[in-house]
Design a protein around this motif. Structure first.
Motif, short mmCIF file in Angstrom:
data_model
loop_
_atom_site.label_atom_id
_atom_site.label_comp_id
_atom_site.label_asym_id
_atom_site.label_seq_id
_atom_site.Cartn_x
_atom_site.Cartn_y
_atom_site.Cartn_z
N VAL A 15 0.85 -1.20 0.00
CA VAL A 15 0.00 0.00 0.00
C VAL A 15 0.89 1.25 0.00
O VAL A 15 0.64 2.21 -0.73
CB VAL A 15 -0.98 0.00 1.20
CG1 VAL A 15 -1.69 1.33 1.33
CG2 VAL A 15 -1.99 -1.14 1.06
N GLN A 16 1.95 1.23 0.80
CA GLN A 16 2.89 2.36 0.85
C GLN A 16 3.49 2.63 -0.55
O GLN A 16 3.56 3.77 -0.99
CB GLN A 16 4.00 2.06 1.85
CG GLN A 16 5.01 3.17 2.00
CD GLN A 16 6.17 2.76 2.90
OE1 GLN A 16 6.72 1.66 2.76
NE2 GLN A 16 6.54 3.64 3.82
N ALA A 17 3.89 1.57 -1.23
CA ALA A 17 4.48 1.71 -2.57
C ALA A 17 3.46 2.25 -3.57
O ALA A 17 3.79 3.10 -4.41
CB ALA A 17 5.04 0.37 -3.05
N MET A 18 2.22 1.78 -3.49
CA MET A 18 1.17 2.27 -4.39
C MET A 18 0.91 3.75 -4.15
O MET A 18 0.74 4.53 -5.10
CB MET A 18 -0.12 1.47 -4.21
CG MET A 18 -0.06 0.07 -4.76
SD MET A 18 -1.67 -0.78 -4.71
CE MET A 18 -1.88 -1.09 -2.98
N LEU A 19 0.88 4.15 -2.87
CA LEU A 19 0.65 5.56 -2.56
C LEU A 19 1.78 6.43 -3.10
O LEU A 19 1.55 7.53 -3.62
CB LEU A 19 0.50 5.75 -1.05
CG LEU A 19 -0.83 5.30 -0.47
CD1 LEU A 19 -0.76 5.17 1.05
CD2 LEU A 19 -1.94 6.27 -0.87
N CYS A 89 -7.79 9.52 5.96
CA CYS A 89 -8.62 8.67 5.11
C CYS A 89 -8.52 7.26 5.68
O CYS A 89 -7.42 6.76 5.93
CB CYS A 89 -8.13 8.66 3.67
SG CYS A 89 -8.47 10.16 2.75
N LYS A 90 -9.65 6.63 5.87
CA LYS A 90 -9.68 5.27 6.38
C LYS A 90 -10.04 4.33 5.24
O LYS A 90 -10.93 4.63 4.45
CB LYS A 90 -10.69 5.15 7.51
CG LYS A 90 -10.30 5.98 8.73
CD LYS A 90 -11.21 5.70 9.89
CE LYS A 90 -10.69 6.29 11.15
NZ LYS A 90 -9.59 5.56 11.75
N MET A 91 -9.31 3.22 5.17
CA MET A 91 -9.59 2.22 4.13
C MET A 91 -9.22 0.84 4.65
O MET A 91 -8.54 0.70 5.67
CB MET A 91 -8.81 2.53 2.86
CG MET A 91 -7.30 2.47 3.03
SD MET A 91 -6.37 2.53 1.48
CE MET A 91 -6.23 0.79 1.10
N VAL A 92 -9.70 -0.18 3.95
CA VAL A 92 -9.38 -1.57 4.27
C VAL A 92 -8.82 -2.21 3.02
O VAL A 92 -9.35 -2.03 1.91
CB VAL A 92 -10.63 -2.35 4.75
CG1 VAL A 92 -10.31 -3.81 5.01
CG2 VAL A 92 -11.22 -1.69 5.99
N ARG A 93 -7.72 -2.94 3.18
CA ARG A 93 -7.11 -3.68 2.07
C ARG A 93 -6.73 -5.06 2.59
O ARG A 93 -6.03 -5.17 3.60
CB ARG A 93 -5.87 -2.93 1.58
CG ARG A 93 -5.05 -3.66 0.57
CD ARG A 93 -5.36 -3.12 -0.81
NE ARG A 93 -4.41 -3.69 -1.76
CZ ARG A 93 -4.76 -4.03 -2.96
NH1 ARG A 93 -5.98 -3.83 -3.38
NH2 ARG A 93 -3.88 -4.54 -3.78
N GLU A 94 -7.22 -6.09 1.93
CA GLU A 94 -6.96 -7.48 2.31
C GLU A 94 -7.28 -7.73 3.79
O GLU A 94 -6.54 -8.41 4.50
CB GLU A 94 -5.52 -7.87 1.97
CG GLU A 94 -5.24 -7.85 0.48
CD GLU A 94 -3.89 -8.40 0.10
OE1 GLU A 94 -3.40 -9.32 0.79
OE2 GLU A 94 -3.34 -7.93 -0.90
N GLY A 95 -8.37 -7.13 4.25
CA GLY A 95 -8.84 -7.34 5.61
C GLY A 95 -8.06 -6.55 6.67
O GLY A 95 -8.28 -6.74 7.86
N ILE A 96 -7.18 -5.66 6.25
CA ILE A 96 -6.36 -4.88 7.17
C ILE A 96 -6.80 -3.42 7.12
O ILE A 96 -6.97 -2.85 6.04
CB ILE A 96 -4.87 -4.99 6.81
CG1 ILE A 96 -4.42 -6.46 6.83
CG2 ILE A 96 -4.01 -4.15 7.74
CD1 ILE A 96 -3.06 -6.71 6.23
#
Length: 190
Positions: A15-19, A89-96
Motif C-alpha cells: 500500500v505504501q508503494a502504491m501511494l 482517510c480510512k480504508m481496508v485492504r486485504e482485511g487490514i
C-alpha cells in the motif's frame, strides 16, 4: 517475526508503494503499528503518514485504482489547536485497516517527533521496525523503550493510562521472551 505479522507488514508495504506511485511522495509507516511489529504483536491497523505537501484529493486515482471509496475525516483528534493532523482517510485492504494521515508538517520533518509518547516513536523501514525517539530512552541491553515519556502534553488522562499499561505489558512480555523473568515466573508464592 511470525508469519501473520510478516504478511500484514507486506500488505502495508505494498500500500505504501502504491501511494508513492500515485503521489510522488512516500508516506511514512509509523506509530503503534511499527511499535507492535518491534514487540512481536500483530498490529490492529497501519498508519501511513503524509506531510502537508499531499492533499487528500491527490489520492483520488489511488482509491479509484483499488475500486474503493475511502472515508475522509477532516481535523482529526477533536480539532485540538496543538494537533498536527489535518485529516485522515480510512480504508481496508486485504482485511487490514489503514489510516492514511495528513500531517501539517513539511516533508523534511520527522513524523515521529509529533507523536504523544516515546513508546510510539517507531517507524517501519521495510520489514524492520526502527526506534526514532531519544536514544536515552532506549534499553541497549534488552531492547525496547525502557522509560515511558510523554512527548506531547495534550493527551487525555485515559490515553496516558492506556499507553502506560501497554508499555508495562509490552516490556514485561519482551523481557519474558528473552528469559529475563524466567526465574520469577517459576517461583511459587509463599
Amino acid at each position: 517475526m511470525n508469519n501473520e505479522i510478516r504478511d500484514r507488514v507486506q500488505v502495508a508495504l505494498e500500500v505504501q508503494a502504491m501511494l508513492k506511485r500515485h503521489t510522488g511522495i512516500k508516506p511514512v509507516l509509523a506509530g503503534g503499528c511499527a511499535r507492535d511489529v518491534y514487540y512481536g504483536v500483530v498490529p490492529k491497523d497501519f498508519d501511513l503518514i503524509f506531510p502537508m505537501e499531499v492533499n487528500p484529493k491527490d489520492l483520488s486515482g489511488f482509491f479509484a485504482s483499488l475500486g474503493i471509496s475511502p472515508r475522509f475525516i477532516p481535523l482529526y483528534n477533536n480539532n485540538a489547536d496543538t494537533d498536527r493532523v489535518r485529516g485522515v482517510c480510512k480504508m481496508v485492504r486485504e482485511g487490514i485497516d489503514f489510516d492514511i494521515i495528513f500531517y501539517a508538517i513539511s516533508e523534511d520533518e520527522a513524523v515521529t517527533d509529533y507523536f504523544d509518547f516515546n513508546f510510539n516513536q517507531f517507524e517501519l523501514q521495510g520489514h524492520t521496525a526502527v526506534y526514532c525517539g531519544n536514544t536515552d530512552d532506549w534499553d541497549v541491553t534488552f531492547g525496547g523503550v525502557k522509560t515511558l515519556r510523554q512527548t506531547r502534553f495534550d493527551a487525555k488522562p485515559q490515553r496516558v493510562a492506556y499507553i502506560t499499561e501497554k508499555h508495562i505489558r509490552y516490556q514485561a512480555n519482551r523481557l519474558r521472551s528473552l528469559g529475563v523473568f524466567e526465574e520469577f515466573d517459576n517461583e511459587q508464592p509463599f
